[in-house]
Design an enzyme around this catalytic site. Structure first.
Site, PDB file in Angstrom:
ATOM      1  N   LYS A   1     -34.192  10.929  -0.622  1.00 16.53           N
ATOM      2  CA  LYS A   1     -35.092   9.852  -1.014  1.00 16.53           C
ATOM      3  C   LYS A   1     -36.544  10.306  -0.904  1.00 16.53           C
ATOM      4  CE  LYS A   1     -33.690   5.777   0.348  1.00 16.53           C
ATOM      5  NZ  LYS A   1     -33.333   4.912   1.497  1.00 16.53           N
TER       6      LYS A   1
ATOM      7  N   MET B   1     -27.086   3.592   6.224  1.00 13.83           N
ATOM      8  CA  MET B   1     -28.071   3.543   7.305  1.00 13.83           C
ATOM      9  C   MET B   1     -29.013   2.365   7.075  1.00 13.83           C
ATOM     10  SD  MET B   1     -28.696   7.541   7.965  1.00 13.83           S
ATOM     11  CE  MET B   1     -28.962   7.885   6.251  1.00 13.83           C
TER      12      MET B   1
ATOM     13  N   ARG C   1     -32.205   8.996  -7.791  1.00 20.49           N
ATOM     14  CA  ARG C   1     -31.276  10.021  -7.288  1.00 20.49           C
ATOM     15  C   ARG C   1     -30.246  10.279  -8.375  1.00 20.49           C
ATOM     16  NH1 ARG C   1     -29.074   5.873  -2.873  1.00 20.49           N
ATOM     17  NH2 ARG C   1     -28.461   4.261  -4.328  1.00 20.49           N
TER      18      ARG C   1
ATOM     19  N   HIS D   1     -21.825  -3.580  -3.938  1.00 19.90           N
ATOM     20  CA  HIS D   1     -21.318  -2.565  -3.017  1.00 19.90           C
ATOM     21  C   HIS D   1     -19.949  -2.068  -3.452  1.00 19.90           C
ATOM     22  CE1 HIS D   1     -19.144  -1.233   0.623  1.00 19.90           C
ATOM     23  NE2 HIS D   1     -20.274  -0.618   0.865  1.00 19.90           N
TER      24      HIS D   1
ATOM     25  N   ARG E   1       9.608  28.097  -3.632  1.00 19.75           N
ATOM     26  CA  ARG E   1      10.416  28.079  -2.397  1.00 19.75           C
ATOM     27  C   ARG E   1      11.874  27.909  -2.785  1.00 19.75           C
ATOM     28  NH1 ARG E   1       6.737  24.262  -2.280  1.00 19.75           N
ATOM     29  NH2 ARG E   1       4.909  24.417  -0.943  1.00 19.75           N
TER      30      ARG E   1
ATOM     31  N   ARG F   1       9.955  33.248  -3.177  1.00 18.34           N
ATOM     32  CA  ARG F   1      10.075  33.572  -1.753  1.00 18.34           C
ATOM     33  C   ARG F   1      11.537  33.505  -1.316  1.00 18.34           C
ATOM     34  NH1 ARG F   1       7.210  29.720   2.545  1.00 18.34           N
ATOM     35  NH2 ARG F   1       8.917  28.356   1.909  1.00 18.34           N
TER      36      ARG F   1
ATOM     37  N   GLU G   1       1.386  35.672   6.918  1.00 17.44           N
ATOM     38  CA  GLU G   1       1.252  34.382   7.589  1.00 17.44           C
ATOM     39  C   GLU G   1       1.378  34.506   9.102  1.00 17.44           C
ATOM     40  OE1 GLU G   1       4.442  31.865   6.165  1.00 17.44           O
ATOM     41  OE2 GLU G   1       5.707  33.600   5.789  1.00 17.44           O
TER      42      GLU G   1
ATOM     43  N   GLY H   1      -0.113  33.088   3.272  1.00 16.68           N
ATOM     44  CA  GLY H   1       0.488  31.787   3.546  1.00 16.68           C
ATOM     45  C   GLY H   1      -0.356  31.125   4.606  1.00 16.68           C
ATOM     46  N   THR H   2      -1.431  30.482   4.151  1.00 14.46           N
ATOM     47  CA  THR H   2      -2.429  30.034   5.128  1.00 14.46           C
ATOM     48  C   THR H   2      -2.000  28.795   5.908  1.00 14.46           C
ATOM     49  OG1 THR H   2      -3.543  29.023   3.243  1.00 14.46           O
ATOM     50  CG2 THR H   2      -4.446  31.093   4.077  1.00 14.46           C
ATOM     51  N   ASN H   3      -0.917  28.132   5.501  1.00 14.87           N
ATOM     52  CA  ASN H   3      -0.430  27.022   6.345  1.00 14.87           C
ATOM     53  C   ASN H   3       0.076  27.587   7.670  1.00 14.87           C
ATOM     54  OD1 ASN H   3      -0.943  25.432   4.161  1.00 14.87           O
ATOM     55  ND2 ASN H   3       1.200  25.199   3.554  1.00 14.87           N
ATOM     56  N   ASP H   4       1.010  28.542   7.582  1.00 16.12           N
ATOM     57  CA  ASP H   4       1.531  29.142   8.795  1.00 16.12           C
ATOM     58  C   ASP H   4       0.479  29.991   9.500  1.00 16.12           C
ATOM     59  OD1 ASP H   4       4.062  28.368   9.629  1.00 16.12           O
ATOM     60  OD2 ASP H   4       5.026  29.422   7.960  1.00 16.12           O
TER      61      ASP H   4
ATOM     62  N   CYS I   1      -1.317  31.082  -1.099  1.00 17.82           N
ATOM     63  CA  CYS I   1      -0.384  30.053  -1.552  1.00 17.82           C
ATOM     64  C   CYS I   1      -0.306  28.863  -0.591  1.00 17.82           C
ATOM     65  CB  CYS I   1       1.003  30.643  -1.772  1.00 17.82           C
ATOM     66  SG  CYS I   1       1.740  31.254  -0.257  1.00 17.82           S
TER      67      CYS I   1
ATOM     68  N   TYR J   1      -5.844  35.830  -7.273  1.00 18.63           N
ATOM     69  CA  TYR J   1      -5.510  34.474  -7.712  1.00 18.63           C
ATOM     70  C   TYR J   1      -5.419  33.523  -6.528  1.00 18.63           C
ATOM     71  CZ  TYR J   1      -0.777  35.221  -5.948  1.00 18.63           C
ATOM     72  OH  TYR J   1       0.282  35.452  -5.129  1.00 18.63           O
TER      73      TYR J   1
HETATM   74  P1  ADP Z   1     -30.708   2.313   0.817  1.00 18.38           P
HETATM   75  O1  ADP Z   1     -30.867   3.750   1.103  1.00 18.38           O
HETATM   76  O2  ADP Z   1     -29.648   1.659   1.606  1.00 18.38           O
HETATM   77  O3  ADP Z   1     -30.675   2.029  -0.649  1.00 18.38           O
HETATM   78  P2  ADP Z   1     -33.505   1.701   0.783  1.00 18.38           P
HETATM   79  O4  ADP Z   1     -34.332   2.389   1.781  1.00 18.38           O
HETATM   80  O5  ADP Z   1     -33.494   2.285  -0.573  1.00 18.38           O
HETATM   81  O6  ADP Z   1     -32.039   1.600   1.352  1.00 18.38           O
HETATM   82  O7  ADP Z   1     -34.050   0.225   0.744  1.00 18.38           O
HETATM   83  C1  ADP Z   1     -33.310  -0.934   0.612  1.00 18.38           C
HETATM   84  C2  ADP Z   1     -33.913  -1.827  -0.460  1.00 18.38           C
HETATM   85  O8  ADP Z   1     -35.269  -2.146  -0.187  1.00 18.38           O
HETATM   86  C3  ADP Z   1     -33.895  -1.197  -1.829  1.00 18.38           C
HETATM   87  O9  ADP Z   1     -33.547  -2.172  -2.767  1.00 18.38           O
HETATM   88  C4  ADP Z   1     -35.315  -0.745  -2.013  1.00 18.38           C
HETATM   89  O10 ADP Z   1     -35.675  -0.698  -3.362  1.00 18.38           O
HETATM   90  C5  ADP Z   1     -36.087  -1.807  -1.279  1.00 18.38           C
HETATM   91  N1  ADP Z   1     -37.357  -1.279  -0.787  1.00 18.38           N
HETATM   92  C6  ADP Z   1     -37.520  -0.252   0.051  1.00 18.38           C
HETATM   93  N2  ADP Z   1     -38.806   0.002   0.279  1.00 18.38           N
HETATM   94  C7  ADP Z   1     -39.509  -0.892  -0.443  1.00 18.38           C
HETATM   95  C8  ADP Z   1     -40.895  -1.122  -0.653  1.00 18.38           C
HETATM   96  N3  ADP Z   1     -41.826  -0.373  -0.066  1.00 18.38           N
HETATM   97  N4  ADP Z   1     -41.248  -2.129  -1.464  1.00 18.38           N
HETATM   98  C9  ADP Z   1     -40.308  -2.886  -2.064  1.00 18.38           C
HETATM   99  N5  ADP Z   1     -38.991  -2.717  -1.919  1.00 18.38           N
HETATM  100  C10 ADP Z   1     -38.580  -1.717  -1.121  1.00 18.38           C
HETATM  101 MG    MG Z   2     -31.878   2.684  -1.879  1.00 12.65          MG
HETATM  102 MG    MG Z   3       5.440  30.038   6.019  1.00 12.58          MG
END
Ligand code: ADP
Ligand code: MG
Ligand code: MG
Length: 901
Positions: A27, A109, A371, A485, A591, A647, A774, A795-798, A860, A880
């Protein structure tokens, strides 16, 4: 030299850039880059990911000391650029504090918005903006987010309710309104008072009024959120290392909640579900941040075309659509045009599909994030090939855009067209993530494994539901749009999802789903078509998918740029055929023991086991010979022209005798002996450590007649095919050798058998004799082994089992805990342990080729279809890799990419 911990951006300048994502997080790096290429972004700064690591070591106070000067300077920079002042009453600077790791971890996060507000500055903001409602709406959002994120008031289990949501619901109910936009200034003021009271009650502290205290609290909370449960789980699923840490972005706020001329939204430069080159997305007027994805209100579409098709799917009339849910293109045409320019610019700049966040403040457009967008496997292939056709990507780059594992989605079943005709559509939602899913209804994510096939049915999903979404066959939600989501996460996982099926009434308590008066209980079957948004009653049959031209082009690039070939592990002609269709060039592991179980064969196998002398064993083996020969003919023919590694018998004989008294009785009857005799033989065969016991070449070396029979079956099969004009390349593989002598003796037997068969038939075929590596000792003495072996197959399992000393069959008792505790990063049975086991593989290959430069080397184990392991095999110089049929396309792409990187 002092370490630079803070990087500023704003007003077309930036200290960072997109290449610095390891340090600034995705970001932060892209916020800097957008500034540099002239995209409007509110000014701010990024605290590096390295500080997150420092914070985890030295703690809060020491981290503040380390950062203080740089952060104060960076805030000053924002103040200058915005003409505001942090902590001021009249003209306060408000900021957001946002997480942002190297790899995108959407929603995992924390983020705090509107920071800097308090009882005084809210009045300042109200005056300055001339919009009192907006000021208080921002304030109540801030108190809520700060309470949840920084003061730890966010619920941690599904039983708990967010205290702020609860208060909000009460106030809305009392007012008799449904939407948060219907609350007036006085309601919002009341909310702030009630929210703060809840904070005091729950944390025993007053809500902090000082902007600086708020800022440091939020920065540290974002660092802490790197280690919340959701984030940890997500990292595990996506194989993101724990030590990366998150950056923190502090950025001047822009407000989408300033009134009817403001808005917030998310957009994709192409369709993330299908890959179609169509700009699309969703927005809400007078809203902030996560409102769009949180499903609080029904989001509107960005483009008019998108809006029209959305309304059709939702059954909304054109009149209602145009008045209640107009597209951004219609509602704010100028902003739309700007946004469209920006999306083109960003996609052109990054040369990949972008996922954007934007906010419109009083008619002005701001970008808050860009992104590379998450997409389905189908979209991934289409976008790469479309961009190749558009001349944006060359062959190699298009190929490198493919995440090999995601190809898996394309190989999975789709609904059978005939079955679809008779299927009854129950409801319609949005085609959030394509695919076909059939399963039993469950309502809670943590119950997703209650049945073999489940469909998770939710009003909406949240990051807590991640694990369950992963286990379910499909996801169905009643609320939320294409960027909800559920939709975003499902597309990322390549999981079938239908979202926003508004006709569903879901009762979590009663565990029922009601549609038009028809009630479905937990455990009832439904089916989802994630490509159309249709929800069907009951089970709908599925069939094999068809692979399109784009898929074939990618595969052709893979073949063009690969050094290694890809074989398959197949025990039957039909598996061999499937794998061949997916592009396998040979069999890396066939096998033979699987062929021992069917029908009459198992009887002969048991007869052999029960015999007390060689004569008896030979008689029984003679009965098996025609079956084996027939099996080998089938397999060799299916792989005509390619090498087929067969085998010799590997498992301990104990596996072929019955273990329940019932079955032992049957066997006694069938063989015409007493139950006691059977029991005593079974007891004889039982071992303390069968996996380290009488198995592999130890069988062939103690009962050479078994090897003789198998070698004869293989050679005769090849000769029979030769007579039909079919070219075969049998490769006879001796399993589980630890010393060269074991192999030497087996090779002698095989060569002698071949010689006599050639004499009997007056005809010869080419064949090879090699071994599976193996056992660690075989790898360590590979130079000796290679003097006898014509090929090695790791034979990486064994090999993993024996190098770690972890029993493959018992490791599930402790492996998950080891991974949770970080003792192991990944399951070594899935991802090759390059440091340990890999060293044996590398050494084995090098030592083997030192005495036999012609030595053909392959793998394998399960690892042969796992991209990071395939890359390793390429670096070792293998000829291979071999994997299960459905992983062949994945391995082909991974092998080529390994060679290009
Ligand atoms: P995530 O990584 O979970 O998407 P973000 O950090 O992108 O979280 O932020 C969560 C929301 O808040 C997003 O919709 C983002 O666009 C909005 N947001 C973050 N910073 C600002 C800002 N400075 N002004 C307006 N909206 C913001
Ligand atoms: Mg975001
Ligand atoms: Mg074996």
């Amino acid at each position: 030299m002092t370490v630079k911990r803070v990087y500023t951006f704003g007003n077309g300048k930036a200290e960072g850039k997109s290449e610095m994502r390891n340090l600034l997080g995705g970001k932060g790096a892209n916020l800097a880059e957008m500034n540099l290429i002239g995209v409007p972004v509110p000014p701010g700064f990024t605290i590096t990911t390295e500080v997150c690591t420092e914070y985890n070591e030295v703690g809060r106070d020491a981290t503040v000391d380390l950062l203080k000067k740089e952060v104060e300077d960076a805030i000053k920079n924002i103040e200058e650029l915005t003409g505001t002042s942090f902590g001021s009453k009249e003209n306060p600077l408000l900021v957001s504090v946002r997480s942002g790791a190297r790899a995108s971890m959407p929603g995992m996060m924390d983020t705090v918005l509107n920071l800097g507000l308090n009882d005084d500055s809210v009045i300042g903001i109200a005056k300055k903006s001339g919009n009192e409602r907006f000021a208080w709406d921002s304030y109540r959002r801030f108190v809520q987010m700060y309470g949840d994120v920084v003061l730890g008031m966010k619920p941690t289990s599904k039983e708990e309710i967010d205290p702020f949501e609860e208060i909000m619901e009460e106030v809305k109910e009392r007012k008799g309104v449904e939407l948060d936009t219907d609350l007036d200034v006085n309601d919002l003021k009341e909310l702030v008072t009630l929210f703060k009271k809840a904070v005091k009650e729950q944390t025993n502290r007053d809500f902090p009024e000082s902007a600086w205290e708020q800022l440091w609290g939020s920065v540290m909370a974002v660092f802490d959120s790197w280690n919340n449960d959701r984030a940890i789980l997500y990292r595990r699923m996506e194989n993101i290392p724990d030590e990366w840490g998150t950056a923190v972005n502090v950025q001047a706020m822009v407000f989408g909640n300033m009134g009817e001329n403001s808005a917030t939204g998310v957009a994709f430069t192409r369709d993330a579900a299908t890959g179609e080159n169509a700009f699309n997305g969703e927005y809400l007027i007078n809203a902030q941040g996560e409102d769009v994805v949180a499903g609080v209100r029904t989001p509107q579409q960005i483009t008019k075309a998108g809006s029209l098709s959305w309304a059709k799917l939702q059954g909304i009339s054109e009149e209602d659509r145009a008045s209640m849910y107009p597209s951004l293109e219609e509602a704010m045409p100028e902003v739309y045009n700007q946004l469209n320019d920006v999306q083109e610019k960003l996609e052109g700049h990054y040369k990949d599909m972008q996922d954007l966040e934007f906010t419109v403040q009083d008619g002005k457009l701001w970008l808050l994030q860009t992104r590379n967008g998450k997409r389905t496997g189908a979209a991934m292939v289409k976008i790469a090939m479309d961009m190749h056709r558009e001349g944006i990507l060359d062959d190699k780059t298009a190929l490198l855009r493919i995440e090999p594992n995601k190809l898996d989605e394309l190989l999975h079943p789709v609904f059978d067209a005939d079955a679809m005709k008779s299927a009854k559509v129950l409801a319609k939602g949005l085609p959030a993530s394509p695919g076909a899913a059939t399963g039993q209804v469950i309502f809670f994510a943590d119950e997703a494994t209650k049945y073999d096939n489940t469909i998770l049915v939710r009003i909406e999903t949240s990051p807590e539901d991640l694990e369950g979404m992963m286990s379910a066959q499909g996801i169905l939600t009643a609320r939320g749009g294409m960027t909800s989501h559920a939709a975003v996460v499902a597309r990322g996982m390549g999981k079938c999802c239908v979202s926003g099926a508004g006709a569903l009434k879901i009762d979590y308590k009663a565990r029922t789903l009601t549609v038009d008066g028809k009630v479905f209980n937990e455990g009832d079957w439904i089916s989802l078509n994630g490509s159309t948004g249709d929800v069907y009653e009951g089970k709908v049959e599925t069939r094999k998918p068809e692979l399109d031209e784009d898929f074939r082009s990618i595969m052709a690039f893979a073949d063009k740029y690969t050094k290694m070939t890809v074989r398959t592990n197949a025990d039957t002609p039909s598996d061999a055929q499937t794998a061949r269709e997916f592009g396998a060039q040979g069999i890396g592991l066939c096998r033979t023991e699987h062929m021992f179980f069917e029908g009459e064969r198992i009887k002969a196998v048991r007869e052999m086991i029960l015999s007390s002398d060689e004569k008896g064993r030979r008689d029984a083996l003679a009965k098996l010979l025609p079956y084996q020969r027939e099996d080998f003919e089938g397999i060799l023919e299916a792989m005509e022209g390619y090498g087929v590694t067969i085998r010799l018998l590997d498992p301990p004989l104990h596996e072929f005798v019955p273990h329940t008294e019932e079955a032992q009785k049957d066997m006694a009857k069938e063989m015409g002996i007493s139950l006691e005799e059977v029991k005593s033989k079974v007891a004889d065969l039982s071992e303390f450590n069968p996996m380290l016991g009488h198995r592999g070449c130890r069988l062939g070396n103690t009962y050479p007649e078994i090897t003789e029979m198998q070698a004869r079956a293989i050679i005769e099969a090849a000769l029979n095919l030769k007579a039909k004009g079919v070219v075969t390349k049998p490769e006879i593989m001796v399993p589980l050798i630890g010393t060269v002598q074991e192999l030497k003796l087996q090779k002698e037997i095989i060569d002698n058998v071949a010689k006599s068969v050639f004499e009997e038939r007056g005809e010869t075929v080419e064949y090879m004799v090699g071994t599976m590596i193996e056992i660690p000792r075989a790898a360590l003495t590979a130079n000796e082994v290679a003097e006898v072996a014509e090929f090695f197959s790791f034979g990486t399992n064994d090999l993993t089992q024996m190098t770690f000393g972890y029993s493959r069959d018992d490791a599930n008792k402790f492996l998950p805990i080891y991974i949770e505790k970080g003792i192991l990063k990944t399951d070594p049975f899935q991802v090759l342990d390059q440091v340990g086991v890999g060293q044996l593989v590398r050494m084995g290959t090098e030592k083997g080729r030192s005495t036999n430069p012609e030595l053909k080397v392959g793998i394998c184990g399960e690892h042969g279809g796992e991209p990071s392991s395939v890359e390793f095999c390429n670096s070792v110089g293998m000829n291979y890799v071999s994997c299960s049929p459905f992983r062949v396309p994945i391995a082909r792409v991974a092998a080529a990419q390994a060679n290009l990187r």
